[in-house]
Design a protein around this motif. Structure first.
Motif, PDB file in Angstrom:
ATOM      1  N   GLY A 305       0.925  -1.101   0.087  1.00 23.31           N
ATOM      2  CA  GLY A 305       0.082  -0.202  -0.004  1.00 23.31           C
ATOM      3  C   GLY A 305       0.904   1.270   0.178  1.00 23.31           C
ATOM      4  N   ASP A 306       1.360   0.897   0.217  1.00 21.53           N
ATOM      5  CA  ASP A 306       2.863   2.553   0.017  1.00 21.53           C
ATOM      6  C   ASP A 306       2.985   3.022  -1.383  1.00 21.53           C
ATOM      7  N   TYR A 307       2.258   3.145  -1.946  1.00 18.79           N
ATOM      8  CA  TYR A 307       2.054   4.298  -3.675  1.00 18.79           C
ATOM      9  C   TYR A 307       2.363   5.187  -3.139  1.00 18.79           C
ATOM     10  N   ASN A 308       2.350   5.733  -2.956  1.00 16.70           N
ATOM     11  CA  ASN A 308       3.316   6.906  -2.324  1.00 16.70           C
ATOM     12  C   ASN A 308       4.616   7.226  -2.120  1.00 16.70           C
ATOM     13  N   SER A 309       4.993   6.017  -2.329  1.00 16.36           N
ATOM     14  CA  SER A 309       6.698   6.104  -1.777  1.00 16.36           C
ATOM     15  C   SER A 309       7.390   6.798  -2.914  1.00 16.36           C
ATOM     16  N   ASP A 310       8.656   7.485  -2.009  1.00 15.94           N
ATOM     17  CA  ASP A 310       9.602   7.971  -3.011  1.00 15.94           C
ATOM     18  C   ASP A 310      10.996   7.544  -3.253  1.00 15.94           C
ATOM     19  N   ALA A 311      10.425   5.790  -3.711  1.00 13.95           N
ATOM     20  CA  ALA A 311      11.426   5.700  -4.795  1.00 13.95           C
ATOM     21  C   ALA A 311      11.272   5.903  -6.063  1.00 13.95           C
ATOM     22  N   ALA A 312      11.892   5.513  -6.481  1.00 12.56           N
ATOM     23  CA  ALA A 312      12.687   5.301  -8.494  1.00 12.56           C
ATOM     24  C   ALA A 312      11.183   4.553  -9.115  1.00 12.56           C
ATOM     25  N   PRO A 313      10.409   5.224  -9.760  1.00 13.62           N
ATOM     26  CA  PRO A 313       9.257   3.803 -10.201  1.00 13.62           C
ATOM     27  C   PRO A 313       9.369   2.865 -10.874  1.00 13.62           C
ATOM     28  N   ASN A 314      10.873   3.420 -11.702  1.00 12.41           N
ATOM     29  CA  ASN A 314      11.819   1.650 -12.014  1.00 12.41           C
ATOM     30  C   ASN A 314      12.407   1.283 -11.955  1.00 12.41           C
ATOM     31  N   SER A 315      12.046   1.290 -10.403  1.00 14.51           N
ATOM     32  CA  SER A 315      13.651   0.573  -9.193  1.00 14.51           C
ATOM     33  C   SER A 315      12.505  -0.376  -8.758  1.00 14.51           C
ATOM     34  N   VAL A 316      11.423  -0.419  -8.644  1.00 13.49           N
ATOM     35  CA  VAL A 316      10.131  -1.109  -8.498  1.00 13.49           C
ATOM     36  C   VAL A 316       9.949  -2.481  -8.646  1.00 13.49           C
ATOM     37  N   SER A 317       9.691  -3.588  -8.535  1.00 13.01           N
ATOM     38  CA  SER A 317       9.268  -4.583  -9.811  1.00 13.01           C
ATOM     39  C   SER A 317       8.383  -5.204  -9.789  1.00 13.01           C
ATOM     40  N   ILE A 318       7.574  -5.110 -11.320  1.00  9.25           N
ATOM     41  CA  ILE A 318       6.170  -5.237 -11.250  1.00  9.25           C
ATOM     42  C   ILE A 318       6.166  -6.534 -11.799  1.00  9.25           C
ATOM     43  N   ALA A 319       5.018  -7.242 -11.218  1.00  6.92           N
ATOM     44  CA  ALA A 319       4.085  -8.433 -11.054  1.00  6.92           C
ATOM     45  C   ALA A 319       4.032  -8.545 -12.569  1.00  6.92           C
ATOM     46  N   ASP A 320       4.164 -10.402 -12.941  1.00  6.57           N
ATOM     47  CA  ASP A 320       4.500 -10.897 -14.090  1.00  6.57           C
ATOM     48  C   ASP A 320       3.442 -11.298 -14.324  1.00  6.57           C
ATOM     49  N   ILE A 321       2.237 -11.252 -15.197  1.00  6.09           N
ATOM     50  CA  ILE A 321       1.122 -11.701 -15.486  1.00  6.09           C
ATOM     51  C   ILE A 321       1.387 -11.887 -17.397  1.00  6.09           C
ATOM     52  N   SER A 322       1.127 -13.318 -17.295  1.00  4.47           N
ATOM     53  CA  SER A 322       1.265 -13.855 -18.679  1.00  4.47           C
ATOM     54  C   SER A 322      -0.526 -13.772 -19.722  1.00  4.47           C
ATOM     55  N   PRO A 323      -0.159 -13.123 -21.048  1.00  4.84           N
ATOM     56  CA  PRO A 323      -1.186 -13.406 -21.740  1.00  4.84           C
ATOM     57  C   PRO A 323      -1.797 -15.006 -22.002  1.00  4.84           C
ATOM     58  N   LEU A 324      -1.183 -15.765 -21.418  1.00  4.15           N
ATOM     59  CA  LEU A 324      -1.560 -17.364 -21.753  1.00  4.15           C
ATOM     60  C   LEU A 324      -1.984 -18.022 -20.720  1.00  4.15           C
ATOM     61  N   SER A 325      -1.822 -17.830 -19.133  1.00  4.41           N
ATOM     62  CA  SER A 325      -1.886 -18.047 -18.053  1.00  4.41           C
ATOM     63  C   SER A 325      -3.377 -18.421 -18.265  1.00  4.41           C
ATOM     64  N   PRO A 326      -3.215 -20.225 -17.970  1.00  2.00           N
ATOM     65  CA  PRO A 326      -5.342 -20.152 -17.522  1.00  2.00           C
ATOM     66  C   PRO A 326      -5.708 -19.882 -17.023  1.00  2.00           C
ATOM     67  N   VAL A 327      -6.844 -20.021 -16.811  1.00  2.00           N
ATOM     68  CA  VAL A 327      -7.749 -20.229 -16.035  1.00  2.00           C
ATOM     69  C   VAL A 327      -8.544 -20.816 -14.803  1.00  2.00           C
ATOM     70  N   PHE A 328      -7.832 -20.564 -13.138  1.00  2.00           N
ATOM     71  CA  PHE A 328      -8.180 -21.763 -12.690  1.00  2.00           C
ATOM     72  C   PHE A 328      -9.289 -21.473 -11.744  1.00  2.00           C
ATOM     73  N   PHE A 329      -9.777 -22.664 -11.636  1.00  2.00           N
ATOM     74  CA  PHE A 329     -10.829 -23.315 -10.765  1.00  2.00           C
ATOM     75  C   PHE A 329     -10.520 -23.761  -9.553  1.00  2.00           C
ATOM     76  N   ILE A 330      -9.741 -24.547  -9.162  1.00  2.00           N
ATOM     77  CA  ILE A 330      -9.504 -25.464  -8.374  1.00  2.00           C
ATOM     78  C   ILE A 330      -8.347 -26.173  -9.152  1.00  2.00           C
ATOM     79  N   SER A 331      -7.372 -24.924  -8.406  1.00  2.00           N
ATOM     80  CA  SER A 331      -5.710 -25.773  -9.014  1.00  2.00           C
ATOM     81  C   SER A 331      -5.210 -27.734  -8.221  1.00  2.00           C
ATOM     82  N   ALA A 332      -4.703 -28.556  -9.030  1.00  2.00           N
ATOM     83  CA  ALA A 332      -4.314 -29.699  -7.614  1.00  2.00           C
ATOM     84  C   ALA A 332      -3.251 -29.040  -6.975  1.00  2.00           C
ATOM     85  N   ALA A 333      -2.595 -28.445  -7.294  1.00  2.00           N
ATOM     86  CA  ALA A 333      -2.381 -28.232  -5.898  1.00  2.00           C
ATOM     87  C   ALA A 333      -2.964 -27.457  -4.549  1.00  2.00           C
TER      88      ALA A 333
END
Length: 501
Positions: A305-333
């Motif tokens: 929730g620290d979206y007012n941080s003074d860190a450089a935006p490009n220094s913060v890790s982006i969440a990786d999401i794939s356009p090919l990700s399955p849509v899980f209902f209940i995973s085996a895990a």
């Protein structure tokens, strides 16, 4: 009921473009004929449920399960991350889920009339699956009177506890039908998850029952124990494979990708809204878990929730999401972890370690390295690679070794923590529910900026507006409050649902 089958490749566009037109109070027969084909209804409903959960609820769940944090360079999800989400936010989740359920409930009605017990089981499973998501988010919802069309455009709301009992009754009813004597037509290509293999749907129903019972371990322990013990004694079969709309149906093209990617990346024309939450990032990093590189890009995490941080935006890790990700209902895990918990709680721990180990293995396999951090998102190849090796993590001395000699609390902590990780990226809402049920992961006593912060512990949002109280639920959307005189009064998001009281 709509006679338009939701396209696998256009479902995200359909959801984002028509959310204001669809709601629980509409007549489900206005757009179709009474003799609608079962396959059309099942296909539409299944895709509608999958897209709704993968879009609206995945964003809320991923942030509230502290897998993601809102970017410091954008504002798209601030209302989720600071807990100010209200009656006018993400209203499409409610309307689109009930729109999908209108297809499913019509399919269930037609299947019953035709004595097509295969489709009846599929429709019952999907009805219960979607309804549990809704009642876990909202508590009291329409269930018995939902989607009755012109016979009831203002359905009454059932209590959350009533709904839980109804869901078990409905699954038992469907499981009790004679699938071998089911009339034609038979499910096939319209069943995106299991291609008509009914043994898998029996496993899905049993696994769904297990999830319903486990959610009640703290609120109604006797009900949970009796239900799960009966399933164990009956040697009920549970899922050992993913129940998911597979990645093979999606493409890295506009209106053709997985709904999560489509609605965050393409529709917003940016990949920088979702950033790595320090909560999950720090846990993976502290344990040298290779899934860190699959979940997040290069850089540092953001305190929750620290979206007012003074860190450089490009220094913060982006969440990786794939356009090919399955849509899980209940995973085996998920299934393996639920079984492990059930065995520890109600069967003396028999087989729990093997089930836990299988869950970790399935979770690692669910997280192949799609993302190449040396390339921009536009230049990704988006191909599955060899899954990460889970073996060193669960063998003797491994950081995820099952604590066989530990207390029940130790074992539950291991199980629920690994399930939390396994729900990345699109089922964070399940981890949000589970954290409230079990208190796992634990809540940090110090801010994440503290040197004594324990990696993986939940932290109250830096910009939270609820006075230190974590969100417990979603509030009813204005669209429902204004159209249904039977809707309950607005309940604050800090009020727990029934199974968490």
């Amino acid at each position: 009921m709509k006679k338009i089958i939701y396209s696998l490749l256009a479902i995200s566009f359909l959801l984002s473009s028509c959310e204001d037109q669809l709601d629980i109070n509409r007549d489900p027969d206005l757009l179709s004929q009474d003799n609608a084909a079962l396959s059309s209804e099942i296909a539409a409903g299944m895709m509608g449920i999958g897209a709704t959960q993968n879009f609206y609820y995945a964003f809320i769940g991923g942030i509230w399960a502290q897998q993601w944090s809102q970017s410091l360079a954008a504002s798209q999800y601030r209302a989720i991350d600071d807990y100010s989400i209200g009656t006018n936010d993400y209203t499409g989740g409610w309307s689109n889920m009930y729109d999908a359920l209108s297809d499913i409930k019509n399919a269930k009605k037609l299947a019953f009339e035709q004595e097509n017990w295969n489709y009846y089981l599929i429709a019952s499973c999907l009805d219960v699956y979607a309804s549990q998501i809704m009642t876990d988010f909202y508590n009291d919802i329409p269930y018995k009177e939902a989607n009755l069309g012109i016979d009831n455009l203002q359905p009454n709301f059932n209590t959350g506890q009533e709904i839980y009992d109804f869901m078990i009754e409905d699954l038992d009813d469907a499981l009790g039908r004679d699938l071998a004597n089911s009339s034609l037509p038979a499910p096939g290509a319209d069943d995106f998850m299991f291609s008509g293999v009914m043994a898998r749907w029996v496993e899905f129903a049993n696994t769904l029952k297990l999830k319903i019972y486990l959610r009640q371990t703290e609120a109604r322990s006797s009900v949970a124990q009796a239900g799960i013990t009966a399933m164990i004694n009956a040697n009920a079969a549970f899922l050992t494979v993913d129940a998911a709309i597979p990645s093979s149906v999606f493409k890295d093209e506009a209106n053709a990708s997985s709904p999560l990617y489509e609605n965050d990346r393409r529709q917003l024309n940016t990949n920088s809204n979702l950033r790595a939450s320090r909560t999950m990032w720090s846990y993976l990093d502290a344990n040298s878990d290779p899934r860190l590189e699959a979940f997040y890009g290069l850089g540092n995490p953001l305190d929750q929730g620290d979206y007012n941080s003074d860190a450089a935006p490009n220094s913060v890790s982006i969440a990786d999401i794939s356009p090919l990700s399955p849509v899980f209902f209940i995973s085996a895990a998920q299934s393996y972890f639920m079984q492990a918990e059930a065995m520890e709680r109600y069967n003396g721990g028999t087989g729990a370690k093997a089930l836990y180990d299988a869950g970790v293995a399935a979770a690692f396999e669910k997280s192949p390295n799609f993302f190449d951090d040396t390339k921009s998102e536009a230049n990704q190849n988006w191909v599955f690679q060899t899954p990460y090796d889970h073996t060193p993590f669960i063998e003797a001395g491994g950081v995820y070794e099952y604590p066989e000699a530990g207390t029940l609390d130790d074992k539950l902590s291991a199980i629920i923590t690994q399930k939390w990780i396994s729900n990345y990226p699109d089922q964070g809402y399940e981890s949000f529910f589970e954290q409230h049920r079990t208190g796992i992961p634990a809540v940090s006593a110090v801010p994440q900026t503290s040197l004594s912060y324990v990696p993986g512990e939940f932290a109250y949002s830096v910009n939270g507006v609820t006075g230190g109280v974590f969100p417990q639920r979603l509030v009813y959307p204005n669209t429902e409050l204004s159209r249904n005189s039977n809707a309950p009064d607005i309940v604050e998001i800090t009020v727990p649902v029934w199974w968490n009281n």
